[in-house]
Structure formats: C-alpha cells, structure tokens
Scaffold this active site. Structure first.
Site, PDB file in Angstrom:
ATOM      1  CG  HIS A  68      64.902  14.906  49.353  1.00 29.25           C
ATOM      2  ND1 HIS A  68      64.321  15.826  48.857  1.00 29.25           N
ATOM      3  CD2 HIS A  68      65.942  14.679  49.719  1.00 29.25           C
ATOM      4  CE1 HIS A  68      65.483  16.715  48.649  1.00 29.25           C
ATOM      5  NE2 HIS A  68      66.387  15.820  48.908  1.00 29.25           N
ATOM      6  CB  CYS A 107      63.031  19.089  47.714  1.00 28.42           C
ATOM      7  SG  CYS A 107      63.161  19.804  46.042  1.00 28.42           S
TER       8      CYS A 107
END
Length: 471
Positions: free
Chosen positions: A128, A72
C-alpha cells in the site's frame, strides 16, 4: 554445537540456492488505478499504451480480470497474501494485515520466493505504500526505490478547475483531484526513477534467480505528468465515456450511496473532458515507464528466463454510472489489466475471456516457476489458462467492498449482493455499460442463484478501523 548448527544452516542455504537456480526469474509490474483504458483491452478508443500492448502480444492478456477489492490496500493485500478481504477483514486503506494477530507472520508472495532462494526486490508502490511499515519491508531482501508519481506543478498552476473545496462526499478529492502537465522531463519523475533502477537490475547478471516487483504510481491522483504525454492526446477530440442520466434509477440504495455525489460536481464544472484527457495522459506516461523496464529486460541477459506479470490494482470510473472514483462494485471499478508472459509456456498473443481474479496471481506464479504449491491460499492457479487461454474455467471472480458486500463476475453476468439485501444483475453480453439492472426480473432467478453460490461463506469482521457509518 554452535559450529554444527552453523554448518547445518549453511547447508540449508546452499541447498535452497541450488534448488532456486533451476527456476525462472519473475518480473512483476504493478500499476495504480489503471482501468481497462488500455489499447489492447479497448476500454477507451483513444488509449495509447503501446508497451503494455506489446507485452500482451508476447504473452496472454486476461481480458476479464478483476481485483479482489475496488481500492488499493485491500486489493494489494489480497493479491500479495493470497487471501480475500472477506478472509482477513482488511476492507479499507488503513487496516494493515500485519497488525492482525492471525496474519502477523503470514508469508507474502515475495517472502515465499525469498524463502525458496530467490532475491526479492521491491520498488515503488507494490504494497500500500512505497516505503515505511505499509511497504512491508520484511517481504523484501532489498527495497530499491521509494520514488513514485511525478512532481507537482508550481502552486499557482494547481487547482485551476475551481472545484477545490466543493467535494463533500470524498474530502480526499479536495486535495488530490487535480491535473495538468509539468515542466520536468519524464526522467525527473519518481515513477521513471523507479523504472530506471528496475531496468538497471534487469540489465545485470545475478548469481541467483530474482523476484523483482516494480510499482508505477500513475495514473493515481493527482494527474500530473510531463507535458509530452498530455500533448500525445488531442484534448478537443477526447471521447467521453458512456453515460446515462437515469443510470442509477434502478440501483438499490446502498449502490447509490457507493456512487457518492462527486461526479455531478465535475460534470457541472465543465471540466469532464479535461479530466478524461488527463487520465489518458497519465496512463500513457505509466505505459512509458513500463516500456523502459521491458526494454531493459529484453536487451539484457535475463530475457529468456524471466516470467513477466503485469497488473493494475483495480479499475476507476470517470463518470460511468454517475461515479467518479473506485469504491464501488460495478465492472469499471474492478476490471483491470492482467498480462502474463512465461517463456516457452504462454501462447503469444493469447487472449483469455474467462473471468479471473488478481488473487489468483500468487498460486499462478508458484506453479509457473515450479515452486512448491500452498494449500492455504484463496486463489487458484491460472497456469492452465496461461498455457491454453481457451481452457474451461468455471470459477467466477469475486470482488468485495466492505464487509458482506460482494460482486460475482463470470464470463457473461455480474451479480452484486449488498449486505442489506439489495441486488444488481447485469448481462454484459447485451448491456456492457451495466445500464439495466435485471435483479428483479424472474427470468434471471436461476442466474442469480447460480452466481450467489460463489459468495464467500466467511465474512470476517472489519479489521480496524471501522467503516464509515453510511456503509
């Protein structure tokens, strides 16, 4: 003097706003952990994603799009800064690019639009995290939602698969690898609430153009979603992904280490089909959230002058190559949906087979909106492919996982080079499942050499924290 300075600032702002008024809006939809199990991509025969499919029917579907990294934070950092992990040194989920002295003031994609007079709004997981420091609050004029995912079911209904505590190489799974329907309707989930607020913004008229990002968290673990989405898929009839028992026999040592040991635990438990069913259900739930946003755009006052770009941050293995997760350099870990719809520019129902990277989104949106380009980004504008999906595109996509481990993907081949010298090469034309490693075959030496030319010349040092010892 103070009054003159104030007047100058006001004139600059007015000029910026006047310039921005001639540019289209941008709606950017990010989906977490969504691989190619999307109807229009054909990654799984039972995928049900009618809303992503209808967006693809209006715009251009990039069938061979790849994340810059298979996890990610590095993937999203690369997309939103326009810089590869090998440039910034952000290879893991804990290193934050603003902590790096070279990038503390880097202008991100939404920041750039804000600097050009746009309103920059972010909701859900775009960077994130959906809130706090790793949501990069300075990139946004407003963060309209920090809601993500869906509620957990009651404790007595969690982890009924009996695998909790058995995962040794990915401790995260012991607390996150679970699935099942929840009793709450979709309207009471975090992802839907983010989509609802985005929908309200899209339903309104605004006095300046906007860059609106909407982050949908599912199908990120845990795979909980309202029961209607589990009911939409027949558990007994779920098709398992392609699997070969001896798949890793010709994979070099570092590639095998990346595959970890988690999938055998799942396979031995007898719950492989249940987990695949849950992933399909959560992808359909995410698609419903996307549909809610698209419905509001299409019914509102901004439909004719809003560019839509939809992407997943990376792929996900569900048993292919004996792997269960992301964190690898194979096709299934990096391949993800990318759809671009640009009114009066994109070709309706266009399909682009060229290998492209999500790092190309930053320069693409600058060109499509007519904003000044940047010459300090690692990506290239995909605008020529948005206009004509069949245009020549000789640039392979580059995927990086930790320092000096890379995959190079072109329209046919995938070449993987590990920092210890290990190699893999797959011909997707004859071997779409990547079952036969051709790297040691002399007949493919020229193919390897050609693809190796696209490996990055720069491999920045790891920017905190250090990677695990076995990497």
């Amino acid at each position: 003097m103070a009054s003159r300075t104030l007047l100058f600032v006001l004139l600059l702002l007015a000029a910026s706003a006047a310039s921005a008024a001639t540019h289209p809006n941008v709606l950017m939809i990010a989906i977490d952990d969504l691989n190619d199990w999307v109807g229009c991509m054909g990654g799984h025969p039972q995928a049900k994603t009618p809303n992503i499919d209808r967006l693809a029917a209006r715009g251009v579907l990039f069938e061979n799009a790849h994340a810059a990294a298979p996890l990610c934070n590095p993937s999203r950092t690369a997309l939103l800064t326009g810089l590869r992990p090998s440039t910034t040194g952000v290879y893991c989920n804990n290193g934050w690019f603003r902590d790096h002295p070279d990038y503390v003031d880097w202008v991100t994609l939404p920041q750039y639009f804000a600097g050009q007079g746009y309103a920059a709004w972010g909701g859900g997981k775009v960077f994130h995290q959906p809130s706090g420091r790793m949501s990069d609050r300075q990139s946004w004029d407003k963060q309209y939602s920090n809601a993500v995912g869906a509620p957990n079911p009651p404790e007595q209904r969690r982890f009924q698969h009996g695998m909790r505590g058995k995962f040794t190489t990915s401790a995260f799974f012991n607390n996150a690898l679970d699935w099942g329907p929840i009793d709450q309707p979709k309207e009471q989930t975090g992802d839907w609430q983010t989509a609802e607020t985005a929908a309200k913004l899209l339903s309104q008229e605004h006095d300046r153009p906007f860059f609106l990002a909407c982050g949908i968290y599912r199908p990120h673990l845990p795979w909980y979603a309202p029961a209607e989405f589990f009911d939409a898929h027949d558990l007994a009839g779920v098709t398992l992904p392609p699997y070969l028992e001896t798949d890793l026999d010709d994979v070099p040592a570092m590639g095998r280490r990346l595959a970890r040991l988690d999938f055998p635990v799942i396979k031995a438990s007898g719950h492989w089909r249940d987990a695949v069913h849950a992933y399909l259900a959560c992808a359909t739930f995410a698609d419903a959230c996307v549909g809610h946003v698209l419905d509001a755009l299409e019914a509102g006052p901004n439909a004719d002058d809003t560019i839509v770009v939809l992407w997943g941050d990376h792929g996900w293995h569900l048993g292919e190559k004996d792997h269960w997760s992301k964190f690898a350099l194979w096709d299934q870990t990096s391949r993800t949906p990318l759809v671009v719809y640009a009114p009066n520019v994109s070709e309706a129902g266009g399909r682009c087979a060229s290998a492209v990277s999500l790092i190309d989104i930053y320069p693409t949106l600058l060109e499509l909106t007519g904003l000044p380009p940047r010459d300090d980004l690692d990506g290239r504008s995909l605008a020529p492919l948005v206009r004509d999906p069949g245009s020549d595109w000789p640039y392979p996509a580059l995927v990086t996982h930790w320092k000096d481990n890379h995959a190079v993907q072109d329209d046919r081949y995938r070449y993987i080079h590990y920092r210890d010298g290990g190699e893999e090469l797959y011909d997707h034309q004859t071997d779409p499942n990547e079952w036969k490693n051709l790297a040691s075959d002399p007949a493919y030496a020229r193919v390897k050499a050609r693809l190796a030319q696209s490996l990055p010349k720069q491999n920045a040092e790891h920017f905190q924290p250090e990677p695990p010892e076995n990497m």
